[in-house]
Design a protein around this motif. Sequence first.
Motif, PDB file in Angstrom:
ATOM      1  N   TYR A 252       0.858  -1.173   0.000  1.00 11.97           N
ATOM      2  CA  TYR A 252       0.000   0.000   0.000  1.00 11.97           C
ATOM      3  C   TYR A 252       0.892   1.219   0.000  1.00 11.97           C
ATOM      4  O   TYR A 252       1.827   1.329   0.801  1.00 11.97           O
ATOM      5  CB  TYR A 252      -0.908   0.027   1.230  1.00 11.97           C
ATOM      6  CG  TYR A 252      -1.712   1.310   1.319  1.00 11.97           C
ATOM      7  CD1 TYR A 252      -2.890   1.453   0.582  1.00 11.97           C
ATOM      8  CD2 TYR A 252      -1.280   2.366   2.106  1.00 11.97           C
ATOM      9  CE1 TYR A 252      -3.618   2.632   0.636  1.00 11.97           C
ATOM     10  CE2 TYR A 252      -2.001   3.550   2.166  1.00 11.97           C
ATOM     11  CZ  TYR A 252      -3.169   3.677   1.426  1.00 11.97           C
ATOM     12  OH  TYR A 252      -3.878   4.849   1.468  1.00 11.97           O
ATOM     13  N   GLU A 288      -1.991  -1.437  -3.855  1.00 12.61           N
ATOM     14  CA  GLU A 288      -3.048  -0.433  -3.746  1.00 12.61           C
ATOM     15  C   GLU A 288      -2.406   0.936  -3.586  1.00 12.61           C
ATOM     16  O   GLU A 288      -1.448   1.103  -2.821  1.00 12.61           O
ATOM     17  CB  GLU A 288      -3.966  -0.737  -2.570  1.00 12.61           C
ATOM     18  CG  GLU A 288      -5.134   0.232  -2.446  1.00 12.61           C
ATOM     19  CD  GLU A 288      -6.120  -0.144  -1.359  1.00 12.61           C
ATOM     20  OE1 GLU A 288      -7.018   0.671  -1.066  1.00 12.61           O
ATOM     21  OE2 GLU A 288      -5.992  -1.252  -0.787  1.00 12.61           O
ATOM     22  N   CYS A 313      -3.900  -4.193  -9.774  1.00  6.62           N
ATOM     23  CA  CYS A 313      -3.744  -3.144  -8.768  1.00  6.62           C
ATOM     24  C   CYS A 313      -5.010  -2.298  -8.672  1.00  6.62           C
ATOM     25  O   CYS A 313      -5.794  -2.213  -9.619  1.00  6.62           O
ATOM     26  CB  CYS A 313      -2.557  -2.242  -9.101  1.00  6.62           C
ATOM     27  SG  CYS A 313      -0.940  -3.068  -8.981  1.00  6.62           S
ATOM     28  N   LYS A 314      -5.159  -1.638  -7.517  1.00  7.58           N
ATOM     29  CA  LYS A 314      -6.271  -0.714  -7.296  1.00  7.58           C
ATOM     30  C   LYS A 314      -5.712   0.681  -7.064  1.00  7.58           C
ATOM     31  O   LYS A 314      -4.780   0.865  -6.294  1.00  7.58           O
ATOM     32  CB  LYS A 314      -7.100  -1.156  -6.096  1.00  7.58           C
ATOM     33  CG  LYS A 314      -8.333  -0.292  -5.850  1.00  7.58           C
ATOM     34  CD  LYS A 314      -9.166  -0.815  -4.686  1.00  7.58           C
ATOM     35  CE  LYS A 314     -10.400   0.051  -4.461  1.00  7.58           C
ATOM     36  NZ  LYS A 314     -11.223  -0.446  -3.328  1.00  7.58           N
ATOM     37  N   ASN A 316      -6.751   4.538  -5.935  1.00  7.94           N
ATOM     38  CA  ASN A 316      -7.814   5.275  -5.260  1.00  7.94           C
ATOM     39  C   ASN A 316      -7.787   6.776  -5.531  1.00  7.94           C
ATOM     40  O   ASN A 316      -8.779   7.356  -5.939  1.00  7.94           O
ATOM     41  CB  ASN A 316      -7.744   5.031  -3.744  1.00  7.94           C
ATOM     42  CG  ASN A 316      -8.108   3.617  -3.362  1.00  7.94           C
ATOM     43  OD1 ASN A 316      -9.022   3.044  -3.932  1.00  7.94           O
ATOM     44  ND2 ASN A 316      -7.389   3.048  -2.416  1.00  7.94           N
ATOM     45  N   GLY A 344     -10.135   1.711 -10.581  1.00  6.46           N
ATOM     46  CA  GLY A 344     -10.179   2.740  -9.557  1.00  6.46           C
ATOM     47  C   GLY A 344     -10.420   4.124 -10.103  1.00  6.46           C
ATOM     48  O   GLY A 344     -11.088   4.308 -11.137  1.00  6.46           O
TER      49      GLY A 344
END
Length: 436
Positions: A252, A288, A313-314, A316, A344
């Motif tokens: 992260y 992330e 992958c994400k 945000n 995302g």
Amino acid sequence: MKYLLTLFFATLFLSANAQKNRFPDGSKMSPWFSDFTKTKLENLGKQYIVTEHGVKNDSTLIQTAALQEVINKAAETGGVVVIPEGAFLSGALFFKPKTHLYVAENAKLKGSDNIGDYPIMPSRMEGQSIDYFPALVNAYGVDGFTISGKGTIDGNGLNYWKAFWQRRKENPNCTNLEVSRPRLVFVWNSNNVQVQDVKLHNSGFWTSHYYKCTNVKILDLHIFSPHEPIKAPSTDAIDIDACTNVLIKGCYMAVNDDAIALKGGKGPYADTDPNNGSNANILIEDCEFGFCHAALTCGSEAIHNKNIIMRNCKVNEAMRVLWLKMRPDTPQMYEYISVENVRGKAHSLIYVKPWTQFFDLKGRKDVPLSYSNHINLTNIDMDCNIFFDVAITEYDKLSNFAFKNLNVKTKNANIDKSIVKGFSLKNVLVNGERVR
């Protein structure tokens, strides 16, 4: 018929699986990239718990010398330096061959906010080999070096950030290097490195920097520096600088700059300097991204990046998903880069523009060319303000871009295919309409 359908889907599966184990140029990916085995404390040799060797469990004392003495002891026989539960304040520490670092759960190794505790020495910053401040945790030529444990390495960066913004207020054109700040982790010329599970927080400058390393695994880290209420400037999460074979998995990242930045050198003759080099075979997966200037960035100090994959992958709050910084004073080649299975929100999906900050041709008469070739976006589901954020000059050459299976919602759907030589779009939906 049933047999034929089964055979068809089995063939598709095998084909996809085979593709998964290849880099974008078609070369086979080493099985090394599929081994996520975690380092175990009991396998790292003799444990040197710092509080058993003269270090006090007192968060108010700067104990650089005492901590370094424990590292030196561990180097004599080989072993792991253990930071136990509690908070320990230190300046620059230098790990040696046959040593490791373990930060226990609820333990914190915290950096001094006095730059005097980081003595200037030969180093590497922003694509230059220069004398500079070391990091809090340093490993120079430590093959097999590991950092593990579920504790925190904290840069204590607040006063460094304040000093930077004060200097920027005094001089809006000040460089990043004008304000004295340490990194959090710096690993130089070390092979078979593994960093896992720890939290890397509040760095004064770049969070983690790997220079001229081979076989680096970065697993399940939590990397954070704030972008509000005060911005932590230039706190890149992971800087890969002239490295080969890097796996970044399960991390992260939320920082006030680029999350993953591929470096390697800058300047009009950067490609002839032996201190510089290429990044090759970089796999980023299952990560992330919180707030960051970009999830994946090439540059701004890079001469050659090849076989780069970011997948599963994400995103945000990234300003950009993929950023190709085209630096007009540096010869560059970004090639065989793939972003796959990413979803995302971001401001821009792909951003390709000249990077002119601190531009300096150093007397070179011609302008070096920059190339971006074989750039692939595949299986992307993204909500963004700008889909194709690309504007280049005559010195930037883009070719062989392939977008496949994209579902993009955006406020700006414009795309100028003419600026890319060889642009393939297949099953690309922008605001529900197919782009051809």
